[in-house]
Motif scaffolding. Structure first.
Motif, PDB file in Angstrom:
ATOM      1  N   GLU A 186      15.089   1.672   4.938  1.00 58.41           N
ATOM      2  CA  GLU A 186      14.907   0.761   6.066  1.00 58.41           C
ATOM      3  C   GLU A 186      14.900   1.519   7.391  1.00 58.41           C
ATOM      4  OE1 GLU A 186      16.859   0.286   3.559  1.00 58.41           O
ATOM      5  OE2 GLU A 186      16.499  -1.720   2.729  1.00 58.41           O
ATOM      6  N   ASP A 187      15.775   2.533   7.511  1.00 59.44           N
ATOM      7  CA  ASP A 187      15.804   3.326   8.740  1.00 59.44           C
ATOM      8  C   ASP A 187      14.473   4.047   8.952  1.00 59.44           C
ATOM      9  OD1 ASP A 187      18.360   2.576   9.359  1.00 59.44           O
ATOM     10  OD2 ASP A 187      19.307   4.335   8.432  1.00 59.44           O
ATOM     11  N   GLN A 188      13.904   4.554   7.861  1.00 59.53           N
ATOM     12  CA  GLN A 188      12.617   5.240   7.965  1.00 59.53           C
ATOM     13  C   GLN A 188      11.491   4.262   8.333  1.00 59.53           C
ATOM     14  OE1 GLN A 188      12.774   7.012   4.018  1.00 59.53           O
ATOM     15  NE2 GLN A 188      12.933   9.070   4.913  1.00 59.53           N
ATOM     16  N   LEU A 189      11.584   3.043   7.821  1.00 61.57           N
ATOM     17  CA  LEU A 189      10.591   2.034   8.192  1.00 61.57           C
ATOM     18  C   LEU A 189      10.633   1.755   9.688  1.00 61.57           C
ATOM     19  CD1 LEU A 189      10.902  -0.587   5.292  1.00 61.57           C
ATOM     20  CD2 LEU A 189       8.955   0.921   5.759  1.00 61.57           C
ATOM     21  N   VAL A 190      11.847   1.600  10.225  1.00 60.76           N
ATOM     22  CA  VAL A 190      11.993   1.326  11.657  1.00 60.76           C
ATOM     23  C   VAL A 190      11.473   2.501  12.474  1.00 60.76           C
ATOM     24  CG1 VAL A 190      13.664   0.949  13.500  1.00 60.76           C
ATOM     25  CG2 VAL A 190      13.904  -0.288  11.344  1.00 60.76           C
ATOM     26  N   THR A 191      11.843   3.725  12.063  1.00 58.37           N
ATOM     27  CA  THR A 191      11.380   4.913  12.789  1.00 58.37           C
ATOM     28  C   THR A 191       9.857   5.015  12.747  1.00 58.37           C
ATOM     29  OG1 THR A 191      13.425   6.114  12.285  1.00 58.37           O
ATOM     30  CG2 THR A 191      11.507   7.428  12.895  1.00 58.37           C
ATOM     31  N   THR A 192       9.280   4.734  11.597  1.00 54.49           N
ATOM     32  CA  THR A 192       7.818   4.787  11.473  1.00 54.49           C
ATOM     33  C   THR A 192       7.151   3.799  12.413  1.00 54.49           C
ATOM     34  OG1 THR A 192       7.989   5.445   9.136  1.00 54.49           O
ATOM     35  CG2 THR A 192       5.878   4.527   9.874  1.00 54.49           C
ATOM     36  N   ALA A 193       7.686   2.574  12.475  1.00 54.26           N
ATOM     37  CA  ALA A 193       7.117   1.564  13.365  1.00 54.26           C
ATOM     38  C   ALA A 193       7.220   1.997  14.826  1.00 54.26           C
ATOM     39  CB  ALA A 193       7.814   0.228  13.158  1.00 54.26           C
ATOM     40  N   GLU A 194       8.361   2.610  15.190  1.00 53.22           N
ATOM     41  CA  GLU A 194       8.554   3.062  16.573  1.00 53.22           C
ATOM     42  C   GLU A 194       7.571   4.177  16.935  1.00 53.22           C
ATOM     43  OE1 GLU A 194      13.367   2.118  16.914  1.00 53.22           O
ATOM     44  OE2 GLU A 194      12.640   4.145  16.431  1.00 53.22           O
TER      45      GLU A 194
END
Length: 488
Positions: A36-44
């Motif tokens: 989930e953290d990687q998903l958020v970072t990717t979106a940012e």
């Protein structure tokens, strides 16, 4: 160089191709396999990249504009290039132009590179902190700052808005902008005649599916005052009521008080409906008194129907300014204008009548062009027929005759764009295919593209609606009107 850095090409075309490959790869990325953290970072990171691309897009559009590169595809403006060639549509084209004008570095007449109109905003975009939506809201606020505010104060206001935008959404920037404007001009005393003159305007919006139109306007105090006086007389209860044959026509101060009082008792219209009917009555009166020369197509109607529609007593009336009228309303409008009827074959769409050869198109030929083309025939040009000329498909100087099968409606700008050089257009009438009989356009020497027709003025040319088609109107006045036209 960072060990994770990738050597990228310097060529913009190669970079664009690489971006397209990255986007295709990204579309197939295994998002389900990351945390989930990687998903958020990717979106940012993606959002930051998207915002930087807004800045790159502005720089690209500035270069296209400065070098007039749009001529390479037969177009005239940056807006057309975006809306038609890149097919982003008018709304998105306008949004991108606003952003480019705000943060782009254009060239002066001497060739010097100018600073961006909104420098702090341009820096924030380059940092990936804000995007096109923020830019448009900041530009809108800056446009509403009164002209009397000095340049230094305007500069500080822009810098403050750009700083705020780094932490807010575009909607938040708009709200902050309202507070800033209230601070700069709390009681409206700074706003002057220059601001009002700059913001004045009245725009008729496109017709919707019910052929209704919204109006968007910014009225000057003088126009509003005059309009209120006119509506006070012409929109009084009981006046100019189309549903009441005994309703007085014209202004209230000219009506018999007793007749007006009785009509007001019968009047069930809302205030908005009375204003609408009053404006129509005012325009009809002005039209009747204008003394417009007979035969001017902008004051006439052409009833365009196929022979199939004619048999069903259904059709669409189109004015020279591009407005579509239901056949029932045509009966009322035709009493004030000179009507003409043009009949086409439902099978081919070809005009059944042809004109005679001479350099200038005759009135009859203009009427046939009106009925066949309805507006400029150049692809995606929305210019109505009232703003078109009779364009020779084979030029007069090249031996082309002024016959209806060698003529097409074209606005002045597109008419002048036809020629034999790269950046110009060539035209012809299609002899086969689904658009047989229509005028088609293609950029000269652009072998990548097929011949194109303009569908804007012919939206009804769709496949048969079948059993769900609306029933033909049964109004006896319509039948009598069409019969009178055919037998006149």
């Amino acid at each position: 160089m960072n060990e994770n850095s990738i050597q990228l090409p310097e060529d913009p075309v190669a970079l664009a191709a690489l971006m397209d490959q990255v986007a295709a790869k990204f579309a197939a990325a295994p998002f389900a396999a990351v945390t989930e953290d990687q998903l958020v970072t990717t979106a940012e990171v993606m959002e930051s990249a998207r915002r930087r691309l807004d800045g790159a897009d502005a720089a690209l559009l500035v270069e296209i504009s400065d070098r007039n590169a749009v001529r390479k595809v037969g177009l005239f403006s940056l807006h057309q290039f975006l809306a038609q060639h890149l097919r982003v549509g008018d709304g998105e084209a306008k949004r991108r132009r606003i952003a480019a004008e705000a943060i782009g570095q254009f060239s002066s007449l001497t060739g010097a590179t100018l600073d961006p109109a909104l420098p702090a905003t341009a820096t924030a975009v380059a940092d990936g902190a804000i995007g096109g939506g923020h830019v448009r809201e900041i530009a809108a606020v800056m446009d509403r700052i009164p002209s009397a505010v000095d340049a230094e104060t305007r500069g500080r206001a822009e810098a403050q808005l750009a700083a705020i935008a780094r932490d807010l959404s575009p909607a938040g920037v708009a709200q902050a902008g309202h507070r800033l404007l209230a601070h700069l001009d709390p009681d409206g005393q700074v706003t002057d005649e220059r601001d009002r003159a700059r913001r004045r305007g009245l725009t008729l919006m496109p017709q919707d599916r019910q052929l209704m139109s919204k109006v968007r306007a910014q009225l000057s105090p003088e126009l509003r005052a005059n309009l209120e006086v006119m509506l006070g007389q012409w929109a009084a209860p009981g006046m100019n009521n189309p549903d009441d044959p005994e309703s007085p026509r014209g202004a209230a101060d000219l009506a018999d008080p007793a007749v007006l009082a009785a009509a007001a008792e019968r009047d069930t219209r809302t205030a908005g409906q009375r204003n609408h009917d009053a404006l129509l009555a005012i325009l009809r009166t002005a039209h009747a008194a204008s003394g417009v020369p007979a035969g001017k197509l902008s004051t006439e109607l052409v009833v365009t129907v196929t022979d199939k529609e004619l048999a069903q007593r259904a059709g669409v009336a189109v004015t020279a300014t591009g407005t579509r009228l239901p056949i029932r309303e045509l009966v009322h409008v035709a009493g004030a204008v000179q009507p003409h009827l043009a009949v086409f074959s439902a099978a081919t769409g070809k005009a059944l009548w042809f004109g005679r050869g001479r350099r200038l198109a005759s009135q009859d030929q203009r009427l046939m062009l009106f009925a066949r083309d309805r507006g400029c025939t150049a692809p995606e040009c929305s210019a109505p027929f009232a703003r078109t000329e009779a364009h020779h498909l084979t030029e007069w100087r090249d031996g082309g005759a002024t016959d209806i099968d060698n003529l097409g409606a074209a606005c002045g700008r597109h008419n002048r764009s036809v020629g034999h050089q790269v950046g110009q257009w060539e035209t012809q009438i299609l002899l086969d295919g689904p658009d047989v009989g229509r005028v088609a356009w293609r950029p000269v020497a652009d072998t990548r593209r097929d011949w194109r027709v303009n569908q804007i003025h012919h939206a009804e040319l769709l496949p048969d609606l079948g059993p769900h088609a609306p029933p033909a109107p049964e109004d006896s006045r319509v039948e009598a009107y069409l019969t009178r036209l055919l037998t006149a």
